[in-house]
Design an enzyme around this catalytic site. Structure first.
Site, PDB file in Angstrom:
ATOM      1  N   GLY A   1      -1.102  -1.332   6.935  1.00  0.00           N
ATOM      2  CA  GLY A   1      -1.135  -2.426   7.902  1.00  0.00           C
ATOM      3  C   GLY A   1      -2.405  -3.227   7.773  1.00  0.00           C
ATOM      4  O   GLY A   1      -3.140  -3.087   6.789  1.00  0.00           O
TER       5      GLY A   1
ATOM      6  N   GLY B   1      -5.737  -3.783   7.722  1.00  0.00           N
ATOM      7  CA  GLY B   1      -6.772  -2.766   7.608  1.00  0.00           C
ATOM      8  C   GLY B   1      -7.915  -2.884   8.601  1.00  0.00           C
ATOM      9  O   GLY B   1      -8.394  -1.868   9.123  1.00  0.00           O
TER      10      GLY B   1
ATOM     11  N   THR C   1       0.872  -1.165   0.000  1.00  0.00           N
ATOM     12  CA  THR C   1       0.000   0.000   0.000  1.00  0.00           C
ATOM     13  C   THR C   1       0.912   1.217   0.000  1.00  0.00           C
ATOM     14  O   THR C   1       1.969   1.197   0.616  1.00  0.00           O
ATOM     15  CB  THR C   1      -0.868  -0.012   1.268  1.00  0.00           C
ATOM     16  OG1 THR C   1      -1.848  -1.019   1.122  1.00  0.00           O
ATOM     17  CG2 THR C   1      -1.556   1.315   1.521  1.00  0.00           C
TER      18      THR C   1
ATOM     19  N   ARG D   1     -14.793  -6.416   0.086  1.00  0.00           N
ATOM     20  CA  ARG D   1     -14.008  -6.034   1.275  1.00  0.00           C
ATOM     21  C   ARG D   1     -13.311  -4.685   1.059  1.00  0.00           C
ATOM     22  O   ARG D   1     -12.699  -4.437   0.031  1.00  0.00           O
ATOM     23  CB  ARG D   1     -12.977  -7.112   1.562  1.00  0.00           C
ATOM     24  CG  ARG D   1     -12.110  -6.847   2.797  1.00  0.00           C
ATOM     25  CD  ARG D   1     -10.806  -6.158   2.450  1.00  0.00           C
ATOM     26  NE  ARG D   1      -9.986  -5.936   3.645  1.00  0.00           N
ATOM     27  CZ  ARG D   1      -8.885  -5.189   3.670  1.00  0.00           C
ATOM     28  NH1 ARG D   1      -8.471  -4.605   2.568  1.00  0.00           N
ATOM     29  NH2 ARG D   1      -8.211  -5.016   4.772  1.00  0.00           N
ATOM     30  N   VAL D   2     -13.422  -3.814   2.026  1.00  0.00           N
ATOM     31  CA  VAL D   2     -12.733  -2.526   1.968  1.00  0.00           C
ATOM     32  C   VAL D   2     -11.883  -2.392   3.227  1.00  0.00           C
ATOM     33  O   VAL D   2     -12.352  -2.681   4.329  1.00  0.00           O
ATOM     34  CB  VAL D   2     -13.741  -1.355   1.892  1.00  0.00           C
ATOM     35  CG1 VAL D   2     -13.011  -0.018   1.855  1.00  0.00           C
ATOM     36  CG2 VAL D   2     -14.629  -1.489   0.654  1.00  0.00           C
ATOM     37  N   GLY D   3     -10.651  -1.953   3.066  1.00  0.00           N
ATOM     38  CA  GLY D   3      -9.760  -1.772   4.220  1.00  0.00           C
ATOM     39  C   GLY D   3      -9.789  -0.345   4.741  1.00  0.00           C
ATOM     40  O   GLY D   3     -10.718   0.424   4.464  1.00  0.00           O
ATOM     41  N   ASP D   4      -8.767  -0.006   5.488  1.00  0.00           N
ATOM     42  CA  ASP D   4      -8.708   1.317   6.130  1.00  0.00           C
ATOM     43  C   ASP D   4      -8.275   2.430   5.180  1.00  0.00           C
ATOM     44  O   ASP D   4      -8.593   3.598   5.413  1.00  0.00           O
ATOM     45  CB  ASP D   4      -7.705   1.277   7.295  1.00  0.00           C
ATOM     46  CG  ASP D   4      -6.300   0.898   6.816  1.00  0.00           C
ATOM     47  OD1 ASP D   4      -6.177  -0.076   6.037  1.00  0.00           O
ATOM     48  OD2 ASP D   4      -5.338   1.585   7.198  1.00  0.00           O
TER      49      ASP D   4
HETATM   50  N1  ASP Z   1      -4.166  -1.323   4.910  1.00  0.00           N
HETATM   51  C1  ASP Z   1      -4.362  -1.966   3.643  1.00  0.00           C
HETATM   52  C2  ASP Z   1      -5.689  -2.705   3.635  1.00  0.00           C
HETATM   53  O1  ASP Z   1      -6.032  -3.297   4.634  1.00  0.00           O
HETATM   54  C3  ASP Z   1      -3.294  -2.936   3.300  1.00  0.00           C
HETATM   55  C4  ASP Z   1      -1.894  -2.443   3.373  1.00  0.00           C
HETATM   56  O2  ASP Z   1      -1.585  -1.509   4.110  1.00  0.00           O
HETATM   57  O3  ASP Z   1      -1.033  -2.996   2.670  1.00  0.00           O
HETATM   58  O4  ASP Z   1      -6.339  -2.737   2.610  1.00  0.00           O
END
Ligand code: ASP
Length: 311
Positions: free
Chosen positions: A229, A231, A177, A205-208
């Site tokens: 990190g 997410g 990321t 799915r959606v992360g942070d």
């Molecule tokens: N934080 C991102 C997610 O969970 C992944 C990453 O930081 O590599 O989508």
């Protein structure tokens, strides 16, 4: 007097073990980070705004297949790429975010367009693509985003119910990321984050990363933050905003607030990762609780670093 100006960027945090990477690969990552850093810094040096600097730096990282954003994004369970991005500026607290989009080479610029040209903050999926088309974005074919290593990562998980953070212990796992934070000559700060999310992800799915306050946040009163990190934990910890709150309500310094969140609060709920942050005085912090984080920073008072592991 002109403000100290500075920029920090990241290309993901995770189980980056020295010795697992060839010198050649390490150099490729460092060169990619260096060029994004230099381009972003030059925007600031030439009197440009922090929002332009972070967008520029992230575009360069999105265009580099080494990172999990834009070109080189991870594969979903359906073998597609679903990307997320967010951008925010700390003067008027304006923000733009986009999620679950396919075919856009630079999701961060779409997020910027949502901030600048729409009445909204967050657009997702087909609707976001509709907005993109109206605003002149072209759609790239799936082949544009293809990366062999990402494809092989997906083959290992395909057909299973497992999904994999880029932060797994797996040998040869790639992290990636990307994000940038900057403080310009005028004391305005901004943050940008862009990602392909997790390999084999499904169900939308959606992360942070695209969530304002979780993976990305900026406020001139406190800080600009971009996270990387696991997410799910970063959403539950409202990490980027938590750093800002510790500064605003507890009077903590940038460094102390970042360390409190990454090395205590997020760890206590099981989250791993890191963040990059700046404040409106140009200070920089880049903590992580994993083995490594691709990161770099540069400031007008002479700091310049391009790092992968803990020093
Ligand atoms: N934080 C991102 C997610 O969970 C992944 C990453 O930081 O590599 O989508």
């Amino acid at each position: 007097m002109k403000n100290t100006f500075s920029i920090a960027i990241h290309g993901g945090a995770g189980t980056l073990l020295k010795g697992q990477m060839t010198q050649e690969k390490e150099l490729a990552y460092k060169n990619a980070l260096q060029s994004a850093l230099t381009e972003g810094y030059d925007v600031l040096k030439n009197g440009g705004s922090s929002i332009d600097a972070v967008e520029k730096a992230v575009i360069i990282l999105e265009n580099c297949p080494l990172f999990n954003a834009g070109k080189g994004s991870v594969f979903t369970a359906e073998g597609t790429h679903e990307m997320d991005a967010a951008i925010m500026e700390g003067n008027k607290l304006q923000a733009g975010a986009v999620s679950l989009i396919t075919g856009i080479a630079n999701p961060i610029s779409l997020a910027r367009n949502i901030m600048d040209k729409s009445e909204h903050v967050f657009l997702a999926g087909d609707g976001a693509l509709e907005f993109a088309k109206i605003n002149g974005f072209s759609l790239e074919p799936a082949s544009y985003f293809y990366d062999e290593l990402r494809y092989n990562q997906w083959q290992d998980l395909k057909g299973s119910d497992n999904f994999q953070l880029d932060h797994s212990v797996k040998k040869d796992s790639k992290f990636g990321t990307v994000g940038a934070v900057a403080c310009d000559k005028y004391g305005n700060i901004a943050a940008a984050t862009s990602t392909g999310g997790m390999t084999n992800k499904k169900w939308g799915r959606v992360g942070d990363s695209p969530m304002i306050g979780a993976g990305n946040y900026a406020n001139n009163k406190t800080c600009a933050v971009s996270c990387t990190g696991s997410g799910e934990f970063f959403i539950r910890g409202v990490v980027a905003y938590d750093v800002s709150c510790l500064m605003e309500y507890k009077g903590m310094s940038l460094e102390a607030a970042c360390n409190e969140v990454i090395n205590k609060r997020i760890l206590s709920i099981g989250g791993d990762g890191g963040l990059i942050a700046v404040d409106a005085k140009g200070n920089i912090s880049m903590p992580f609780n994993t083995e490594g984080m691709y990161r770099a920073c540069k400031s007008s008072i002479g700091i310049e670093e391009v790092l992968i592991y803990e020093n």
